[in-house]
Design a protein around this motif. Structure first.
Motif, PDB file in Angstrom:
ATOM      1  N   ASP A   1     -10.227  -0.798   1.743  1.00  0.00           N
ATOM      2  CA  ASP A   1     -10.571   0.386   0.838  1.00  0.00           C
ATOM      3  C   ASP A   1     -10.052   0.068  -0.638  1.00  0.00           C
ATOM      4  OD1 ASP A   1     -10.994   2.056   3.337  1.00  0.00           O
ATOM      5  OD2 ASP A   1      -8.739   2.462   3.542  1.00  0.00           O
TER       6      ASP A   1
ATOM      7  N   ASP B   1      -9.729   1.714  -4.399  1.00  0.00           N
ATOM      8  CA  ASP B   1      -9.456   2.987  -4.866  1.00  0.00           C
ATOM      9  C   ASP B   1      -9.990   3.001  -6.555  1.00  0.00           C
ATOM     10  OD1 ASP B   1      -8.559   5.769  -5.535  1.00  0.00           O
ATOM     11  OD2 ASP B   1      -6.416   4.983  -5.385  1.00  0.00           O
TER      12      ASP B   1
ATOM     13  N   PHE C   1      -8.085   5.432  -9.073  1.00  0.00           N
ATOM     14  CA  PHE C   1      -7.042   4.822  -9.841  1.00  0.00           C
ATOM     15  C   PHE C   1      -7.022   4.451 -11.048  1.00  0.00           C
ATOM     16  CE2 PHE C   1      -3.989   1.476 -10.862  1.00  0.00           C
ATOM     17  CZ  PHE C   1      -2.639   2.302 -10.939  1.00  0.00           C
TER      18      PHE C   1
ATOM     19  N   TYR D   1      -2.755  -1.765  -6.439  1.00  0.00           N
ATOM     20  CA  TYR D   1      -3.130  -0.323  -6.170  1.00  0.00           C
ATOM     21  C   TYR D   1      -4.543   0.028  -5.850  1.00  0.00           C
ATOM     22  CZ  TYR D   1       1.533   0.587  -7.846  1.00  0.00           C
ATOM     23  OH  TYR D   1       3.008   0.683  -8.060  1.00  0.00           O
TER      24      TYR D   1
ATOM     25  N   LYS E   1      -5.561  -0.543  -2.542  1.00  0.00           N
ATOM     26  CA  LYS E   1      -4.611   0.214  -1.426  1.00  0.00           C
ATOM     27  C   LYS E   1      -3.723  -0.699  -0.641  1.00  0.00           C
ATOM     28  CE  LYS E   1      -7.522   4.440  -1.280  1.00  0.00           C
ATOM     29  NZ  LYS E   1      -8.075   5.348  -0.406  1.00  0.00           N
TER      30      LYS E   1
ATOM     31  N   ASN F   1      -0.412  -1.170  -1.312  1.00  0.00           N
ATOM     32  CA  ASN F   1       0.467  -0.642  -1.258  1.00  0.00           C
ATOM     33  C   ASN F   1       0.900   0.171   0.045  1.00  0.00           C
ATOM     34  OD1 ASN F   1      -1.242   1.223  -2.190  1.00  0.00           O
ATOM     35  ND2 ASN F   1       0.358   2.205  -3.554  1.00  0.00           N
ATOM     36  N   LYS F   2      -0.198   0.458   0.561  1.00  0.00           N
ATOM     37  CA  LYS F   2      -0.221   1.376   1.885  1.00  0.00           C
ATOM     38  C   LYS F   2      -0.091   0.629   3.178  1.00  0.00           C
ATOM     39  CE  LYS F   2      -1.885   5.305   0.177  1.00  0.00           C
ATOM     40  NZ  LYS F   2      -1.037   5.990  -0.940  1.00  0.00           N
ATOM     41  N   ARG F   3      -0.453  -0.788   3.000  1.00  0.00           N
ATOM     42  CA  ARG F   3      -0.445  -1.742   4.313  1.00  0.00           C
ATOM     43  C   ARG F   3       1.070  -2.434   4.044  1.00  0.00           C
ATOM     44  NH1 ARG F   3      -6.258  -4.247   5.188  1.00  0.00           N
ATOM     45  NH2 ARG F   3      -7.410  -2.235   5.410  1.00  0.00           N
TER      46      ARG F   3
ATOM     47  N   THR G   1       4.299  -2.327   3.412  1.00  0.00           N
ATOM     48  CA  THR G   1       5.134  -1.103   3.160  1.00  0.00           C
ATOM     49  C   THR G   1       6.891  -1.415   3.215  1.00  0.00           C
ATOM     50  OG1 THR G   1       5.292  -0.687   5.546  1.00  0.00           O
ATOM     51  CG2 THR G   1       3.840   0.619   4.310  1.00  0.00           C
TER      52      THR G   1
END
Length: 150
Positions: A12, A14, A17, A66, A69, A71-73, A75
Protein backbone atom coordinates in the motif's frame (compact mmCIF):
# COMPACT_ATOMS: atom_id res chain seq x y z
CA UNK A 1 -4.14 -23.35 -5.99
CA UNK A 2 -2.06 -21.88 -8.84
CA UNK A 3 -3.89 -18.57 -8.40
CA UNK A 4 -2.50 -18.26 -4.86
CA UNK A 5 1.04 -18.82 -6.10
CA UNK A 6 0.74 -16.15 -8.80
CA UNK A 7 -0.57 -13.53 -6.41
CA UNK A 8 2.19 -11.21 -5.26
CA UNK A 9 1.99 -9.36 -1.96
CA UNK A 10 0.81 -5.83 -2.58
CA UNK A 11 2.35 -2.79 -0.99
CA UNK A 12 0.00 0.00 0.00
CA UNK A 13 1.26 3.46 -0.90
CA UNK A 14 -0.08 6.48 0.98
CA UNK A 15 0.46 9.44 -1.34
CA UNK A 16 -1.91 11.48 0.87
CA UNK A 17 0.81 11.55 3.55
CA UNK A 18 3.05 13.59 1.26
CA UNK A 19 0.23 16.13 0.83
CA UNK A 20 -0.50 16.37 4.55
CA UNK A 21 1.05 18.97 6.87
CA UNK A 22 3.42 16.42 8.40
CA UNK A 23 4.41 15.12 4.98
CA UNK A 24 5.16 18.60 3.69
CA UNK A 25 7.14 19.28 6.86
CA UNK A 26 9.18 16.09 6.41
CA UNK A 27 9.90 16.91 2.76
CA UNK A 28 10.92 20.46 3.75
CA UNK A 29 13.28 18.98 6.35
CA UNK A 30 14.83 16.73 3.71
CA UNK A 31 15.28 19.68 1.32
CA UNK A 32 17.02 21.78 3.98
CA UNK A 33 19.24 18.84 4.94
CA UNK A 34 20.18 18.39 1.28
CA UNK A 35 20.99 22.09 0.87
CA UNK A 36 23.07 22.08 4.07
CA UNK A 37 24.84 18.93 2.87
CA UNK A 38 25.77 20.58 -0.43
CA UNK A 39 27.00 23.72 1.34
CA UNK A 40 29.10 21.76 3.84
CA UNK A 41 30.49 19.55 1.06
CA UNK A 42 31.51 22.55 -1.02
CA UNK A 43 33.18 24.04 2.06
CA UNK A 44 35.00 20.73 2.66
CA UNK A 45 33.88 20.31 6.29
CA UNK A 46 33.37 16.56 6.72
CA UNK A 47 32.35 16.76 10.39
CA UNK A 48 29.24 18.75 9.44
CA UNK A 49 28.63 16.80 6.24
CA UNK A 50 28.40 13.46 8.04
CA UNK A 51 25.79 14.63 10.53
CA UNK A 52 23.71 16.22 7.79
CA UNK A 53 23.73 13.10 5.61
CA UNK A 54 22.84 10.90 8.58
CA UNK A 55 19.81 12.99 9.52
CA UNK A 56 18.76 13.20 5.86
CA UNK A 57 18.80 9.40 5.65
CA UNK A 58 16.87 9.00 8.92
CA UNK A 59 14.20 11.43 7.73
CA UNK A 60 14.05 9.70 4.33
CA UNK A 61 13.53 6.33 6.03
CA UNK A 62 10.76 7.77 8.21
CA UNK A 63 9.04 9.24 5.15
CA UNK A 64 9.28 5.88 3.37
CA UNK A 65 7.93 4.19 6.50
CA UNK A 66 4.84 6.40 6.46
CA UNK A 67 4.35 6.45 2.68
CA UNK A 68 4.61 2.67 2.34
CA UNK A 69 2.48 2.22 5.50
CA UNK A 70 5.15 0.07 7.11
CA UNK A 71 4.30 1.63 10.46
CA UNK A 72 1.05 -0.40 10.33
CA UNK A 73 2.97 -3.65 9.76
CA UNK A 74 5.91 -3.06 12.10
CA UNK A 75 4.01 -2.59 15.34
CA UNK A 76 6.79 -3.44 17.78
CA UNK A 77 7.67 0.30 17.95
CA UNK A 78 5.37 3.22 18.66
CA UNK A 79 6.48 5.11 15.55
CA UNK A 80 5.08 8.57 16.37
CA UNK A 81 7.01 8.55 19.65
CA UNK A 82 10.18 7.36 17.89
CA UNK A 83 9.71 10.10 15.30
CA UNK A 84 9.16 12.71 18.02
CA UNK A 85 12.33 11.68 19.91
CA UNK A 86 14.32 11.74 16.66
CA UNK A 87 13.03 15.22 15.83
CA UNK A 88 13.69 16.49 19.34
CA UNK A 89 17.21 15.09 19.46
CA UNK A 90 17.97 16.33 15.94
CA UNK A 91 16.66 19.80 16.88
CA UNK A 92 19.13 20.06 19.73
CA UNK A 93 21.94 18.52 17.71
CA UNK A 94 21.46 20.73 14.65
CA UNK A 95 21.16 23.86 16.77
CA UNK A 96 24.55 23.17 18.36
CA UNK A 97 26.08 22.01 15.06
CA UNK A 98 24.85 25.07 13.17
CA UNK A 99 26.00 27.48 15.87
CA UNK A 100 29.43 25.83 15.79
CA UNK A 101 29.51 26.16 12.00
CA UNK A 102 28.51 29.82 12.22
CA UNK A 103 31.04 30.59 14.93
CA UNK A 104 34.01 28.95 13.20
CA UNK A 105 33.33 29.52 9.51
CA UNK A 106 36.19 30.34 7.19
CA UNK A 107 34.43 29.58 3.91
CA UNK A 108 31.10 30.97 2.73
CA UNK A 109 29.73 27.44 2.29
CA UNK A 110 30.08 26.78 6.00
CA UNK A 111 28.25 30.03 6.78
CA UNK A 112 25.35 29.22 4.45
CA UNK A 113 25.28 25.62 5.69
CA UNK A 114 25.06 26.87 9.26
CA UNK A 115 22.16 29.18 8.41
CA UNK A 116 20.31 26.42 6.56
CA UNK A 117 21.09 24.08 9.47
CA UNK A 118 19.34 26.52 11.82
CA UNK A 119 16.37 26.50 9.45
CA UNK A 120 16.41 22.69 9.63
CA UNK A 121 16.47 22.89 13.42
CA UNK A 122 13.41 25.14 13.31
CA UNK A 123 11.55 22.70 11.07
CA UNK A 124 12.56 19.81 13.32
CA UNK A 125 11.27 21.70 16.36
CA UNK A 126 7.91 22.31 14.68
CA UNK A 127 7.78 18.62 13.73
CA UNK A 128 8.51 17.45 17.28
CA UNK A 129 5.98 19.91 18.71
CA UNK A 130 3.18 18.77 16.39
CA UNK A 131 3.98 15.13 17.10
CA UNK A 132 4.00 15.82 20.84
CA UNK A 133 0.60 17.53 20.54
CA UNK A 134 -0.86 14.56 18.65
CA UNK A 135 0.44 11.83 20.96
CA UNK A 136 -1.86 11.14 23.86
CA UNK A 137 -0.85 8.86 26.68
CA UNK A 138 -3.82 8.92 29.05
CA UNK A 139 -6.80 8.81 26.70
CA UNK A 140 -8.13 5.69 25.01
CA UNK A 141 -7.60 5.65 21.26
CA UNK A 142 -11.22 6.51 20.37
CA UNK A 143 -11.25 9.59 22.65
CA UNK A 144 -7.92 10.78 21.26
CA UNK A 145 -9.21 10.51 17.70
CA UNK A 146 -12.36 12.46 18.60
CA UNK A 147 -10.28 15.26 20.16
CA UNK A 148 -7.99 15.46 17.10
CA UNK A 149 -10.98 15.68 14.76
CA UNK A 150 -12.53 18.62 16.62
Amino acid sequence: MSEDLNRSPSMDVDIAFLKSKRGILKVAEMVTFLVAFVCFTVAATPKYTTATVLEFLITLLLVLLYVLKLNKRLTFFFWPLMDMFNSLFATLYFTVLSLMALATYTVTGTLVGGIVGLMSAGLLFVDSYTLFKNITFNNPRSEAQNQNNE
